[in-house]
Design an enzyme around this catalytic site. Structure first.
Site, PDB file in Angstrom:
ATOM      1  N   GLY A 142       0.823  -1.202   0.000  1.00 52.97           N
ATOM      2  CA  GLY A 142       0.000   0.000   0.000  1.00 52.97           C
ATOM      3  C   GLY A 142       0.853   1.246   0.000  1.00 52.97           C
ATOM      4  O   GLY A 142       2.063   1.201  -0.238  1.00 52.97           O
ATOM      5  N   ASN A 143       0.230   2.372   0.257  1.00 57.26           N
ATOM      6  CA  ASN A 143       0.944   3.643   0.317  1.00 57.26           C
ATOM      7  C   ASN A 143       0.323   4.516   1.406  1.00 57.26           C
ATOM      8  O   ASN A 143      -0.656   4.126   2.043  1.00 57.26           O
ATOM      9  CB  ASN A 143       0.950   4.346  -1.047  1.00 57.26           C
ATOM     10  CG  ASN A 143      -0.454   4.570  -1.589  1.00 57.26           C
ATOM     11  OD1 ASN A 143      -1.254   5.272  -0.979  1.00 57.26           O
ATOM     12  ND2 ASN A 143      -0.747   3.969  -2.736  1.00 57.26           N
ATOM     13  N   ARG A 144       0.869   5.705   1.596  1.00 62.62           N
ATOM     14  CA  ARG A 144       0.484   6.552   2.727  1.00 62.62           C
ATOM     15  C   ARG A 144      -0.688   7.490   2.415  1.00 62.62           C
ATOM     16  O   ARG A 144      -1.037   8.329   3.238  1.00 62.62           O
ATOM     17  CB  ARG A 144       1.690   7.383   3.176  1.00 62.62           C
ATOM     18  CG  ARG A 144       2.848   6.546   3.694  1.00 62.62           C
ATOM     19  CD  ARG A 144       4.000   7.447   4.141  1.00 62.62           C
ATOM     20  NE  ARG A 144       5.160   6.667   4.556  1.00 62.62           N
ATOM     21  CZ  ARG A 144       5.340   6.173   5.761  1.00 62.62           C
ATOM     22  NH1 ARG A 144       4.425   6.394   6.688  1.00 62.62           N
ATOM     23  NH2 ARG A 144       6.414   5.473   6.056  1.00 62.62           N
TER      24      ARG A 144
END
Length: 409
Positions: A208-210
């Site tokens: 995932g990412n932020r």
């Protein structure tokens, strides 16, 4: 703020008691105008007790005060919930056969309708035409929620939750210093992607990412306030999706690609604010990957995800599509160039019309309530910097898009 709360004759009227409580607890003065039909669902005593004001739906009450005129003139905001098919039709046609519709004709305050009805009624061409006309005149008409209706029916037509209507109503009442007039994007359809995609590794883990999705939500809210109809494609969000949008929920980049290319075909603007994973696992385990007793680490082979923004530009070139396509770029800068240099190259490579550039890092942009962006224009206009809350920045981006739409006509 002085609010007129009109209550239509539908079973969802009981939910409006909670909406009234939200308004009064926030310190607003609320006058409730229930239609005669709505009092079959919720009685006068409830509205008077919760609002602290007398209730009437007759133009012949308090005639000496010319109440059907005064209420509309003094209102800072008018909210109609539930807005039934009948109420939408009467408002669109300019009827004034009761206190509520008379107030609507008199008032020059922002007006928000929260529809609730059976799916067939909502989708009927007459209702859709009435909604389009009201939006064209500057009113905010929320999209109904999708779910269980009265009886066994299910589909679009549920009243949005009171908290969602409350937030949308306050947005509608906000004076805009960015747009030249309320409804500057009226009649336009805008597709917005938001949030971060998640690429599964096994049943419990993902890449995932932020991204929090806050900027995408702010863009949707600004577009709704400007009168647009918004299609909102949400990957993982850390904040609730905005009320009043046509919501599609996705998880992976491939799901986002499918939804985006489909919905971009017949919209006026595409805003790609989602943080899309560049890579996904080449193979996904059906069972949880466990630590091995021999200490060996698992090897994860990645493959590229499709470039959705570039595909949307190519689709427009071949099949038609949005007049304006907006990309987002999150850049850190490196030995090969500054964030601005990377953004300018990306704008040229992707072929979109505008590129909103963010300089990112652990304490920058992601999850924050403030941001700073640079808007790059493929037409050669000078880069424009906008800073402040994500809502304020969203208004600047939408104003730039409105200007681009005007130039393209």
């Amino acid at each position: 703020m002085r609010i007129v709360l009109g209550v239509g004759g539908g079973i969802a009227a009981y939910k409006v008691a909670s909406l009234l409580r939200l308004f009064t607890e926030a310190g607003h003065s609320v006058t409730v105008i229930p239609t005669e039909a709505s009092r079959q669902f919720v009685g006068t005593a409830t509205w008077e007790a919760l609002s602290g004001n007398p209730i009437s739906n007759s133009v012949f009450d308090a005639v000496d005060q010319v109440r059907h005129v005064r209420l509309g003139q003094e209102a800072d905001l008018v909210v109609i919930a539930p807005a039934t098919a009948d109420l939408l039709a009467r408002a669109a046609s300019g009827m004034a056969n009761d206190l509520l519709t008379g107030t609507l004709l008199v008032s020059r305050a922002p007006v928000l309708f929260a529809p609730a009805m059976h799916t067939e009624m909502w989708l009927h061409p007459a209702t859709q035409a009435n909604v389009a006309l009201l939006r064209e005149r500057g009113a905010v008409v929320l999209e109904p929620a999708v779910g269980r209706l009265t009886g066994a029916d299910s589909g679009p037509g549920r009243l949005p939750e009171p908290e969602e209507i409350f937030a949308a109503a306050l947005r509608a009442a906000e004076p805009s210093t960015t747009f030249p007039a309320h409804g500057s994007l009226s009649g336009r359809t805008i597709t917005i992607t938001a949030g971060g995609t998640r690429e599964p590794l096994d049943p419990v883990r993902f890449l995932g990412n932020r991204s929090s999705g806050k900027q995408g939500v702010a863009l949707a809210e600004a577009a709704l306030s400007a009168g647009a109809s918004v299609r909102f494609i949400a990957a993982h969000l850390e904040v609730p999706p905005p009320a009043g949008v046509d919501l599609t929920v996705v998880e992976t980049a491939l799901e986002l690609r499918e939804a985006t290319l489909q919905q971009a075909r017949d919209c006026d603007v595409l805003i790609m604010a989602a943080a899309v994973a560049d890579f996904r696992a080449q193979s996904v385990s059906d069972t949880k990957v466990k630590k091995r007793d021999d200490g060996e680490n698992p090897v994860i082979v990645l493959e590229r995800n499709p470039d959705i923004l570039a595909e949307a530009v190519e689709q427009r070139r071949n099949l038609g599509g949005p007049a304006v396509i907006v990309g987002f770029a999150a850049e850190t800068g490196d030995d090969e160039g500054t964030p601005l240099a990377h953004g300018e190259r990306k704008l040229k490579r992707k072929g979109c019309d505008l590129l909103v550039l963010n300089r990112v890092g652990r304490s920058l942009v992601f999850g924050q309530d403030t941001t700073e962006v640079t808007i790059l224009d493929a037409g050669g206009a000078e880069p424009e910097t906008a800073a402040g809350s994500k809502s304020e920045v969203a208004k600047v981006v939408l104003a730039r898009i409105a200007a681009s739409l005007g130039a393209s006509n």
